[in-house]
Design a protein around this motif. Sequence first.
Motif, PDB file in Angstrom:
ATOM      1  N   HIS A 123     -28.960  39.285  20.003  1.00 46.31           N
ATOM      2  CA  HIS A 123     -28.413  38.527  19.406  1.00 46.31           C
ATOM      3  C   HIS A 123     -27.437  38.085  18.753  1.00 46.31           C
ATOM      4  CE1 HIS A 123     -31.102  35.174  16.429  1.00 46.31           C
ATOM      5  NE2 HIS A 123     -30.030  34.569  17.763  1.00 46.31           N
ATOM      6  N   LEU A 124     -27.234  36.905  19.494  1.00 46.01           N
ATOM      7  CA  LEU A 124     -25.549  37.078  19.455  1.00 46.01           C
ATOM      8  C   LEU A 124     -25.272  35.215  18.001  1.00 46.01           C
ATOM      9  CD1 LEU A 124     -23.176  38.210  21.260  1.00 46.01           C
ATOM     10  CD2 LEU A 124     -24.068  39.603  18.852  1.00 46.01           C
ATOM     11  N   VAL A 125     -25.256  34.550  17.686  1.00 46.70           N
ATOM     12  CA  VAL A 125     -24.989  33.735  16.297  1.00 46.70           C
ATOM     13  C   VAL A 125     -23.376  33.157  16.402  1.00 46.70           C
ATOM     14  CG1 VAL A 125     -25.575  31.970  15.158  1.00 46.70           C
ATOM     15  CG2 VAL A 125     -27.001  33.899  15.672  1.00 46.70           C
ATOM     16  N   TYR A 126     -22.606  32.009  17.071  1.00 48.75           N
ATOM     17  CA  TYR A 126     -21.264  31.498  16.953  1.00 48.75           C
ATOM     18  C   TYR A 126     -21.482  30.529  16.864  1.00 48.75           C
ATOM     19  CZ  TYR A 126     -19.986  35.847  19.897  1.00 48.75           C
ATOM     20  OH  TYR A 126     -19.747  36.922  20.492  1.00 48.75           O
ATOM     21  N   ARG A 127     -20.388  30.100  15.976  1.00 48.86           N
ATOM     22  CA  ARG A 127     -19.596  28.326  15.857  1.00 48.86           C
ATOM     23  C   ARG A 127     -18.607  28.571  16.563  1.00 48.86           C
ATOM     24  NH1 ARG A 127     -16.645  28.436  11.397  1.00 48.86           N
ATOM     25  NH2 ARG A 127     -16.741  29.808   9.933  1.00 48.86           N
ATOM     26  N   LEU A 128     -18.204  26.928  16.418  1.00 46.64           N
ATOM     27  CA  LEU A 128     -16.766  26.956  17.063  1.00 46.64           C
ATOM     28  C   LEU A 128     -15.156  27.589  15.993  1.00 46.64           C
ATOM     29  CD1 LEU A 128     -14.638  25.699  18.944  1.00 46.64           C
ATOM     30  CD2 LEU A 128     -14.998  23.963  18.299  1.00 46.64           C
ATOM     31  N   ASP A 129     -14.325  28.263  16.672  1.00 52.26           N
ATOM     32  CA  ASP A 129     -13.574  28.499  15.378  1.00 52.26           C
ATOM     33  C   ASP A 129     -12.436  27.864  15.272  1.00 52.26           C
ATOM     34  OD1 ASP A 129     -12.554  29.898  13.156  1.00 52.26           O
ATOM     35  OD2 ASP A 129     -12.035  32.287  14.492  1.00 52.26           O
ATOM     36  N   THR A 130     -12.188  27.044  14.525  1.00 51.58           N
ATOM     37  CA  THR A 130     -11.466  25.992  14.045  1.00 51.58           C
ATOM     38  C   THR A 130     -10.219  26.647  13.100  1.00 51.58           C
ATOM     39  OG1 THR A 130     -12.069  24.786  11.978  1.00 51.58           O
ATOM     40  CG2 THR A 130     -13.238  24.269  13.997  1.00 51.58           C
ATOM     41  N   ASP A 131     -10.622  27.499  12.704  1.00 50.54           N
ATOM     42  CA  ASP A 131      -9.360  28.271  11.956  1.00 50.54           C
ATOM     43  C   ASP A 131      -9.260  29.308  13.287  1.00 50.54           C
ATOM     44  OD1 ASP A 131      -6.898  29.210  10.949  1.00 50.54           O
ATOM     45  OD2 ASP A 131      -8.846  29.658   9.043  1.00 50.54           O
ATOM     46  N   ALA A 132      -9.116  29.846  14.185  1.00 56.24           N
ATOM     47  CA  ALA A 132      -8.840  31.260  15.214  1.00 56.24           C
ATOM     48  C   ALA A 132      -7.596  31.823  14.818  1.00 56.24           C
ATOM     49  CB  ALA A 132      -9.567  30.321  16.631  1.00 56.24           C
ATOM     50  N   PRO A 133      -7.777  33.411  14.804  1.00 57.31           N
ATOM     51  CA  PRO A 133      -6.723  34.090  14.408  1.00 57.31           C
ATOM     52  C   PRO A 133      -5.934  33.484  15.614  1.00 57.31           C
ATOM     53  CG  PRO A 133      -8.849  35.344  15.005  1.00 57.31           C
ATOM     54  CD  PRO A 133      -8.945  34.173  15.066  1.00 57.31           C
ATOM     55  N   THR A 134      -4.542  34.069  14.860  1.00 59.59           N
ATOM     56  CA  THR A 134      -3.252  34.134  16.553  1.00 59.59           C
ATOM     57  C   THR A 134      -2.796  35.510  15.957  1.00 59.59           C
ATOM     58  OG1 THR A 134      -1.829  33.253  14.504  1.00 59.59           O
ATOM     59  CG2 THR A 134      -3.146  31.587  15.974  1.00 59.59           C
ATOM     60  N   GLY A 135      -1.581  35.846  16.823  1.00 59.99           N
ATOM     61  CA  GLY A 135      -0.963  37.077  17.392  1.00 59.99           C
ATOM     62  C   GLY A 135      -0.654  37.322  18.847  1.00 59.99           C
ATOM     63  N   ASP A 136       0.210  38.611  18.423  1.00 59.93           N
ATOM     64  CA  ASP A 136       0.457  38.162  20.146  1.00 59.93           C
ATOM     65  C   ASP A 136       0.681  40.360  20.328  1.00 59.93           C
ATOM     66  OD1 ASP A 136       2.715  39.378  18.431  1.00 59.93           O
ATOM     67  OD2 ASP A 136       4.119  38.124  18.796  1.00 59.93           O
ATOM     68  N   TYR A 137       1.201  40.716  21.203  1.00 59.92           N
ATOM     69  CA  TYR A 137       1.774  41.971  20.728  1.00 59.92           C
ATOM     70  C   TYR A 137       2.507  43.188  20.223  1.00 59.92           C
ATOM     71  CZ  TYR A 137       2.521  47.070  22.791  1.00 59.92           C
ATOM     72  OH  TYR A 137       2.796  48.073  22.853  1.00 59.92           O
ATOM     73  N   GLU A 138       2.998  42.535  19.142  1.00 55.39           N
ATOM     74  CA  GLU A 138       4.182  42.440  18.697  1.00 55.39           C
ATOM     75  C   GLU A 138       2.864  42.808  17.329  1.00 55.39           C
ATOM     76  OE1 GLU A 138       7.031  44.616  18.730  1.00 55.39           O
ATOM     77  OE2 GLU A 138       6.985  43.720  20.206  1.00 55.39           O
ATOM     78  N   THR A 139       2.129  41.955  17.246  1.00 55.68           N
ATOM     79  CA  THR A 139       0.966  42.257  15.940  1.00 55.68           C
ATOM     80  C   THR A 139       0.075  43.274  16.694  1.00 55.68           C
ATOM     81  OG1 THR A 139       1.035  39.557  15.827  1.00 55.68           O
ATOM     82  CG2 THR A 139      -0.614  41.084  14.775  1.00 55.68           C
ATOM     83  N   ALA A 140      -0.594  44.010  17.691  1.00 57.66           N
ATOM     84  CA  ALA A 140      -1.395  44.807  17.603  1.00 57.66           C
ATOM     85  C   ALA A 140      -0.285  46.380  18.006  1.00 57.66           C
ATOM     86  CB  ALA A 140      -1.545  44.537  19.120  1.00 57.66           C
ATOM     87  N   LYS A 141       0.391  45.789  17.814  1.00 61.03           N
ATOM     88  CA  LYS A 141       1.283  47.386  17.959  1.00 61.03           C
ATOM     89  C   LYS A 141       1.819  47.569  16.669  1.00 61.03           C
ATOM     90  CE  LYS A 141       5.762  47.423  19.055  1.00 61.03           C
ATOM     91  NZ  LYS A 141       7.574  47.009  19.565  1.00 61.03           N
ATOM     92  N   ALA A 142       1.733  46.643  15.728  1.00 57.99           N
ATOM     93  CA  ALA A 142       2.529  47.081  14.199  1.00 57.99           C
ATOM     94  C   ALA A 142       0.601  46.887  13.936  1.00 57.99           C
ATOM     95  CB  ALA A 142       2.337  45.438  13.117  1.00 57.99           C
ATOM     96  N   ASN A 143      -0.850  46.935  14.105  1.00 59.79           N
ATOM     97  CA  ASN A 143      -2.118  47.460  13.628  1.00 59.79           C
ATOM     98  C   ASN A 143      -1.934  48.215  13.708  1.00 59.79           C
ATOM     99  OD1 ASN A 143      -2.529  45.329  12.117  1.00 59.79           O
ATOM    100  ND2 ASN A 143      -2.862  44.055  14.212  1.00 59.79           N
ATOM    101  N   LEU A 144      -1.673  48.673  15.504  1.00 59.67           N
ATOM    102  CA  LEU A 144      -1.968  50.427  16.335  1.00 59.67           C
ATOM    103  C   LEU A 144      -1.613  51.859  15.168  1.00 59.67           C
ATOM    104  CD1 LEU A 144      -1.328  49.296  19.633  1.00 59.67           C
ATOM    105  CD2 LEU A 144      -3.903  50.549  18.605  1.00 59.67           C
ATOM    106  N   SER A 145      -0.203  51.173  14.522  1.00 60.81           N
ATOM    107  CA  SER A 145       0.750  51.732  14.243  1.00 60.81           C
ATOM    108  C   SER A 145      -0.268  52.528  12.166  1.00 60.81           C
ATOM    109  CB  SER A 145       2.223  52.009  13.560  1.00 60.81           C
ATOM    110  OG  SER A 145       3.300  50.785  15.212  1.00 60.81           O
ATOM    111  N   GLN A 146      -0.164  51.147  12.307  1.00 64.23           N
ATOM    112  CA  GLN A 146      -0.728  51.440  10.812  1.00 64.23           C
ATOM    113  C   GLN A 146      -2.683  52.157  10.704  1.00 64.23           C
ATOM    114  OE1 GLN A 146      -1.808  47.258   8.812  1.00 64.23           O
ATOM    115  NE2 GLN A 146       0.570  47.002   8.866  1.00 64.23           N
ATOM    116  N   SER A 147      -3.024  51.839  12.051  1.00 67.22           N
ATOM    117  CA  SER A 147      -4.659  53.044  12.063  1.00 67.22           C
ATOM    118  C   SER A 147      -3.931  53.859  12.266  1.00 67.22           C
ATOM    119  CB  SER A 147      -5.055  52.436  13.765  1.00 67.22           C
ATOM    120  OG  SER A 147      -4.281  52.841  14.879  1.00 67.22           O
ATOM    121  N   ASP A 148      -2.723  54.309  12.731  1.00 68.29           N
ATOM    122  CA  ASP A 148      -2.535  56.321  13.026  1.00 68.29           C
ATOM    123  C   ASP A 148      -1.569  56.687  12.103  1.00 68.29           C
ATOM    124  OD1 ASP A 148      -2.546  55.972  15.448  1.00 68.29           O
ATOM    125  OD2 ASP A 148      -0.471  55.255  16.933  1.00 68.29           O
ATOM    126  N   GLY A 149      -0.889  56.221  10.777  1.00 70.32           N
ATOM    127  CA  GLY A 149      -0.491  56.509   9.817  1.00 70.32           C
ATOM    128  C   GLY A 149      -1.832  57.200   8.526  1.00 70.32           C
TER     129      GLY A 149
END
Length: 205
Positions: free
Chosen positions: A179-205
């Motif tokens: 049972h999932l409850v959602y609403r419209l996200d008018t402030d959705a996150p943004t990002g690109d591959y570089e953002t994802a890569k940085a987060n991967l690097s942090q998880s490794d460290g």
Amino acid sequence: MRKITAGLFISLDGVIEDPQDWHFPYFNEEMGRAVEGQLGSADTLLLGRKTYEGFAQAWPDREKAGGEDAGFAVKLGDARKIVVSRQELDLTWRNSEQLQGDLVEAVTALKNEPGTSDIGMSGSVSVVRQLLEADLLDELHLLVHPIAMRKGARLFEDADTPLPLKLISSETFTTGVVHLVYRLDTDAPTGDYETAKANLSQSDG
């Protein structure tokens, strides 16, 4: 402002068509509480024509039969029911009326009416889509079933732009239904591959 909640049975691959053909094996007390909590607490129901006609054929008879679901049938019968349709309708179920004028304008006015009880929706997929787009739907309750139908109409149609949603709550039933409850996200996150890569690097460290 009054809150509008919508509930839908949906398969794992997004199908919402003819849930009566596949969702009953997963209907247990947990799902019953979720459905009644979302729909039964509303004093006003906003329904598309097809959903209204299906409800009007079934629930008055269930109320008269006096079975285990008669109490819920009485709640639905006593609620104010507003039907969205461009056709001229013969509304035979008590407390029923047809929505007049533009959908977005009429629903905006409905939300601004005095009252604290929710406005509930069930099914009525085309109406749900329009209200989501207009940011008039406060909660979208999706009961996601662990089955892939692999055919049938889906909740979201093809469009040129994405529709970001924000998860409000989640609950897993013993049947595997989520049972999932959602609403419209008018402030959705943004990002690109570089953002994802940085987060991967942090998880490794």
